[in-house]
Design a protein around this motif. Structure first.
Motif, PDB file in Angstrom:
ATOM      1  N   GLN B 375     -54.824  -8.456  46.666  1.00 15.16           N
ATOM      2  CA  GLN B 375     -55.223  -8.317  48.070  1.00 15.16           C
ATOM      3  C   GLN B 375     -54.023  -8.456  49.000  1.00 15.16           C
ATOM      4  O   GLN B 375     -53.872  -7.733  49.973  1.00 15.16           O
ATOM      5  N   TYR B 376     -53.114  -9.410  48.685  1.00 10.29           N
ATOM      6  CA  TYR B 376     -52.005  -9.712  49.609  1.00 10.29           C
ATOM      7  C   TYR B 376     -50.842  -8.740  49.480  1.00 10.29           C
ATOM      8  O   TYR B 376     -50.016  -8.644  50.367  1.00 10.29           O
ATOM      9  N   HIS B 377     -50.747  -8.072  48.321  1.00 11.95           N
ATOM     10  CA  HIS B 377     -49.561  -7.285  48.007  1.00 11.95           C
ATOM     11  C   HIS B 377     -49.245  -6.265  49.107  1.00 11.95           C
ATOM     12  O   HIS B 377     -50.113  -5.520  49.532  1.00 11.95           O
ATOM     13  N   ASP B 378     -47.974  -6.271  49.553  1.00 10.42           N
ATOM     14  CA  ASP B 378     -47.514  -5.310  50.559  1.00 10.42           C
ATOM     15  C   ASP B 378     -48.307  -5.363  51.869  1.00 10.42           C
ATOM     16  O   ASP B 378     -48.449  -4.355  52.552  1.00 10.42           O
ATOM     17  N   THR B 379     -48.816  -6.537  52.217  1.00 10.34           N
ATOM     18  CA  THR B 379     -49.424  -6.688  53.531  1.00 10.34           C
ATOM     19  C   THR B 379     -48.511  -7.552  54.388  1.00 10.34           C
ATOM     20  O   THR B 379     -47.476  -8.041  53.926  1.00 10.34           O
ATOM     21  N   TYR B 380     -48.927  -7.794  55.636  1.00  9.58           N
ATOM     22  CA  TYR B 380     -48.147  -8.678  56.497  1.00  9.58           C
ATOM     23  C   TYR B 380     -48.169 -10.117  56.024  1.00  9.58           C
ATOM     24  O   TYR B 380     -47.381 -10.935  56.493  1.00  9.58           O
ATOM     25  N   PHE B 381     -49.065 -10.440  55.080  1.00  7.52           N
ATOM     26  CA  PHE B 381     -49.077 -11.808  54.568  1.00  7.52           C
ATOM     27  C   PHE B 381     -47.768 -12.121  53.853  1.00  7.52           C
ATOM     28  O   PHE B 381     -47.188 -13.186  54.027  1.00  7.52           O
ATOM     29  N   ILE B 382     -47.272 -11.157  53.092  1.00  7.25           N
ATOM     30  CA  ILE B 382     -45.990 -11.377  52.398  1.00  7.25           C
ATOM     31  C   ILE B 382     -44.854 -11.433  53.417  1.00  7.25           C
ATOM     32  O   ILE B 382     -43.908 -12.204  53.276  1.00  7.25           O
ATOM     33  N   VAL B 383     -44.982 -10.637  54.484  1.00  2.00           N
ATOM     34  CA  VAL B 383     -43.958 -10.674  55.538  1.00  2.00           C
ATOM     35  C   VAL B 383     -43.925 -12.075  56.157  1.00  2.00           C
ATOM     36  O   VAL B 383     -42.859 -12.665  56.357  1.00  2.00           O
ATOM     37  N   ALA B 384     -45.119 -12.612  56.449  1.00  2.00           N
ATOM     38  CA  ALA B 384     -45.188 -13.965  57.007  1.00  2.00           C
ATOM     39  C   ALA B 384     -44.595 -14.964  56.019  1.00  2.00           C
ATOM     40  O   ALA B 384     -43.810 -15.842  56.389  1.00  2.00           O
ATOM     41  N   HIS B 385     -44.937 -14.824  54.740  1.00  2.00           N
ATOM     42  CA  HIS B 385     -44.447 -15.762  53.722  1.00  2.00           C
ATOM     43  C   HIS B 385     -42.925 -15.795  53.670  1.00  2.00           C
ATOM     44  O   HIS B 385     -42.309 -16.838  53.799  1.00  2.00           O
ATOM     45  N   PHE B 386     -42.310 -14.623  53.480  1.00  2.00           N
ATOM     46  CA  PHE B 386     -40.860 -14.713  53.258  1.00  2.00           C
ATOM     47  C   PHE B 386     -40.097 -14.980  54.541  1.00  2.00           C
ATOM     48  O   PHE B 386     -38.993 -15.515  54.491  1.00  2.00           O
ATOM     49  N   HIS B 387     -40.720 -14.672  55.702  1.00  2.00           N
ATOM     50  CA  HIS B 387     -40.037 -15.086  56.924  1.00  2.00           C
ATOM     51  C   HIS B 387     -40.160 -16.593  57.130  1.00  2.00           C
ATOM     52  O   HIS B 387     -39.253 -17.211  57.665  1.00  2.00           O
ATOM     53  N   TYR B 388     -41.260 -17.186  56.690  1.00  2.00           N
ATOM     54  CA  TYR B 388     -41.362 -18.651  56.798  1.00  2.00           C
ATOM     55  C   TYR B 388     -40.347 -19.361  55.911  1.00  2.00           C
ATOM     56  O   TYR B 388     -39.829 -20.407  56.272  1.00  2.00           O
ATOM     57  N   VAL B 389     -40.062 -18.826  54.739  1.00  2.00           N
ATOM     58  CA  VAL B 389     -39.068 -19.501  53.902  1.00  2.00           C
ATOM     59  C   VAL B 389     -37.634 -19.139  54.294  1.00  2.00           C
ATOM     60  O   VAL B 389     -36.719 -19.907  54.035  1.00  2.00           O
ATOM     61  N   LEU B 390     -37.453 -17.967  54.918  1.00  2.00           N
ATOM     62  CA  LEU B 390     -36.079 -17.584  55.257  1.00  2.00           C
ATOM     63  C   LEU B 390     -35.674 -17.974  56.672  1.00  2.00           C
ATOM     64  O   LEU B 390     -34.536 -18.343  56.896  1.00  2.00           O
ATOM     65  N   VAL B 391     -36.570 -17.883  57.643  1.00  2.00           N
ATOM     66  CA  VAL B 391     -36.154 -18.202  59.019  1.00  2.00           C
ATOM     67  C   VAL B 391     -36.232 -19.716  59.276  1.00  2.00           C
ATOM     68  O   VAL B 391     -35.200 -20.365  59.386  1.00  2.00           O
ATOM     69  N   PRO B 392     -37.430 -20.303  59.338  1.00  2.00           N
ATOM     70  CA  PRO B 392     -37.406 -21.769  59.487  1.00  2.00           C
ATOM     71  C   PRO B 392     -36.949 -22.455  58.204  1.00  2.00           C
ATOM     72  O   PRO B 392     -36.790 -23.665  58.186  1.00  2.00           O
TER      73      PRO B 392
END
Lengths: 178, 522
Positions: B375-392
């Motif tokens: 369900q999550y694959h290639d959605t904005y959920f993954i975008v949110a995930h990796f930006h949370y680990v990379l930005v903050p």
């Protein structure tokens, strides 16, 4: 040797090894796909496959075809379906027509579905991966000779052989004969 | 020894040639950090173009092809131009100071590994002006799409070769320094955590950067020399690229986060005025994360059609990584437990790191579960995930490190009030930007698209407002850096009351050549 330089050489050698390793991943992947039957890659041939008295068992083999990127080909199986016995050799064909006004270079990829039975499907003769030159408006018959291994698990009652035809004139057009 | 040092002192050039020919770890660290800061703003500007287009559904500002170029270039520039140089820059400045070494082990190599970067990034950036534009198939460069692009592909591939080469040379240098140049008495298990995390990161870099180089070389030969590694018409397999790419890609994301862990493990004890809790377990946890990173790659591609056994294996190993990561988070919290905490800017960024990185970690854990990942694959959920680990995550750690060590590097104290303002603006806006992306992702908005269905409008508008706020907050950061360098408020040698480590025994700023006589470590 200076310790720092020694570390440097060791690490450089490791870097080069890892670059080589990335290419080693290619055969590793092939072997892995062969073992697991992923990608529907068909098995290899050996002489013990043909048996004198085929078992009283029938398997349906269906044939399908695809053309990639709307290339100007008409490509279809001669027979949509055959009922075969494992251990016997069968021959069928596909028809390929070039609907354009210029010679083209075509190549086809085979695939067996379901993938886990792919290793039991052996092709003796096949046009796959060969670069076929097909002239303007020409029609060709492409033969496939195959045998299904008698070891095919009993739950497998039907197999699908799919061919995908690619137009590779752009990449390899210089191979065309006038 | 002394005469040698005096000689070196007089020898160093001034003006532009000082920076071009420098072999001094402090100069090179500074160069890396300045390049990183520049690229942070370039990549950030691209992110703002993306967000501006996504402010409303429909196509307003840019055409879809340029939008795709922006998503691709934003990722490549942020990863290879902003984050990695920032981390290598910190390593260059800090590792010799922290282990009591006079410089990096291979100073000329060090000069090279920096000066490759501007050219590589210039090459990558120049593709924007090509006919057909920059690469637009995403930073993951998946075939067959990437092979169908314009003339930008070979340029992008050569620049990736160069960026990789720079990282590998930097990593070799870091390992050679740490293994051979520690002050007498500093055993491996006495090294500061930042040094440990970089040692492990450097090994990861050497192990996987050549694999990326191999993968992109295969793309190059597929496109131009008729090989068929990934070309289906020749019997190749595009899915194999994904396997090779993520064999590099997953360790790569840990390359981006492990040095950040090291920074946080340095800052939290300083402002808690306690020793780091569970030092040994921190080292083992870091090493376990690094080792596990090699056997989880296919969780990036659960939907390609793997055998069930494969999906289960990659799901389990991925979830296993939560254990050593959890050890680290609990150790940081235990370090703060009953500490005499103060909340200066670097500490604030570190605390935000712990909270927000953990949110990113949890959404990662959600996606590790194969059935729901479909369900999550290639959605904005993954975008949110990796930006949370990379930005903050990583970016906050770099900012925290800059606030933490800037007084040491420059001998000047930054403005604490402005620093705190920068922290609050950044933290609030980073959440406004990325938190709503979880919701649109779960609701099914795909990533890498310039247009979307109208029901996603509100959250996208919020996200866009957040991103512009975040961008403006970083201009404040620029101003703080400028003000720090221009003012006269000096920092004392120790800077922070709770600071520990060899770098704080030096004057602020440290002399051009430090630790010519190795310090003794008890």
């Amino acid at each position: 040797m200076n310790k720092k330089i020694k570390t440097y050489y060791l690490l450089t050698a490791f870097t080069i090894f890892m670059f080589g390793f990335s290419y080693m991943l290619v055969p590793i992947y092939e072997v892995f796909c062969e073992i697991t039957g992923l990608n529907g890659k068909t098995g290899s041939i050996n002489s013990t496959l043909v048996i004198e008295k085929p078992v009283e068992r029938f398997v349906r083999v269906q044939f399908t075809s695809n053309v990639i990127n709307s290339a100007p080909f008409k490509f279809s199986p001669g027979k949509k379906e055959m009922v075969i016995q494992p251990g016997k050799i069968y021959t069928t064909f596909y028809t390929l027509t070039n609907q354009s006004n210029q010679p083209l270079l075509a190549t086809a990829n085979p695939s067996i579905t379901p993938g886990k039975y792919a290793e039991y499907f052996k092709k003796i003769e096949c046009f796959c991966f060969t670069h076929q030159q097909i002239n303007a408006n020409e029609t060709k018959e492409l033969a496939v000779q195959f045998i299904v291994d008698k070891k095919l698990p009993s739950e497998a009652t039907s197999l699908v052989l799919a061919y995908t035809m690619f137009d590779i004139t752009k990449q390899l057009g210089y191979k065309l004969e006038k | 020894m002394n005469t040698d040092a005096d000689h070196l002192h007089e020898d160093h050039k001034t003006g532009i040639m000082r920076w071009i020919t420098t072999t001094n770890h402090k100069d090179i660290g500074t160069l890396y950090l300045f390049l990183s800061l520049t690229m942070f703003f370039v990549g950030g500007a691209m992110a703002l173009i993306i967000r501006a287009e996504l402010f409303q559904p429909g196509l307003q500002l840019v055409n879809p092809d340029f939008f795709n170029q922006m998503t691709t270039m934003h990722a490549l520039i942020m990863i290879f131009g902003a984050l990695m140089p920032a981390l290598v820059g910190l390593a260059n400045w800090q590792i010799p100071l922290m282990i009591g070494a006079p410089d990096m082990a291979l100073p000329r190599l060090n000069n090279w590994s920096f000066w490759i970067l501007p050219f590589a990034l210039g090459m990558l950036g120049s593709t924007l002006f090509f006919e057909g534009g920059a690469p637009a198939a995403g930073w993951t460069l998946y075939p067959p799409l990437v092979l169908q692009g314009g003339d930008a592909l070979p340029y992008a591939i050569f620049s990736i070769h160069l960026l990789g080469l720079s990282s590998i040379l930097g990593a070799i240098n870091i390992i050679a320094t740490i293994l051979n140049m520690r002050a007498p008495g500093m055993t491996l298990m006495k090294m500061p955590m930042f040094v440990w995390t970089w040692l492990i990161t450097a090994f990861l870099l050497i192990a996987v950067m050549p694999v990326l180089a191999g993968a992109v070389t295969m793309l190059l030969t597929d496109r131009f020399f008729g090989t068929s590694f990934f070309t289906a018409s020749g019997g190749g397999d595009p899915v194999m690229f994904q396997h090779i790419f993520w064999f590099f890609g997953h360790p790569e994301v840990y390359i981006l986060i492990l040095p950040a862990f090291g920074v946080i493990s340095t800052i939290i004890p300083t402002f808690s005025r306690k020793k780091l809790f569970g030092y040994d377990s921190m080292v083992y946890a870091t090493a376990s994360i690094a080792l596990l990173s090699f056997i989880v790659w296919a969780h990036h591609m659960f939907t390609v059609g793997m055998p069930l056994a494969g999906e289960i294996f990659f799901m389990m190993t991925t979830m296993l990584i939560a254990v050593p990561t959890g050890v680290k988070v609990f150790n940081w919290i235990a370090t703060m437990w009953k500490g005499s905490m103060t909340f200066e800017t670097p500490m604030l960024f570190s605390l935000a790191f712990i909270v927000l990185f953990t949110i990113g970690g949890f959404s990662g854990l959600m996606m590790a579960i194969t059935p729901v990942d479909f369900q999550y694959h290639d959605t904005y959920f993954i975008v949110a995930h990796f930006h949370y680990v990379l930005v903050p995550g990583s970016v906050f750690a770099v900012i925290a490190a800059v606030y933490f060590w800037l007084p040491k590097w420059t001998g000047k104290m930054y403005d604490e009030t402005l620093g705190k303002t920068h922290f609050w603006l950044t933290t609030i806006f980073v959440n406004i930007t990325f938190f709503p992306q979880h919701f649109v992702g779960l609701a099914g908005m795909p990533r890498r698209i310039p247009d979307y269905a109208v029901q996603f409008t509100d959250f996208n508008a919020i996200s866009t407002i957040g991103s512009f706020g975040f961008g403006i907050a970083q201009i404040l950061f620029l101003y703080i850096l400028y003000k720090t360098l221009k003012q006269d408020v000096t920092a004392d040698n120790k800077v922070w009351e709770g600071a520990e480590g060899l770098e704080w025994t030096l004057p602020s700023p440290p002399p051009y050549h430090s630790f010519e006589e190795p310090p003794k470590v008890e």
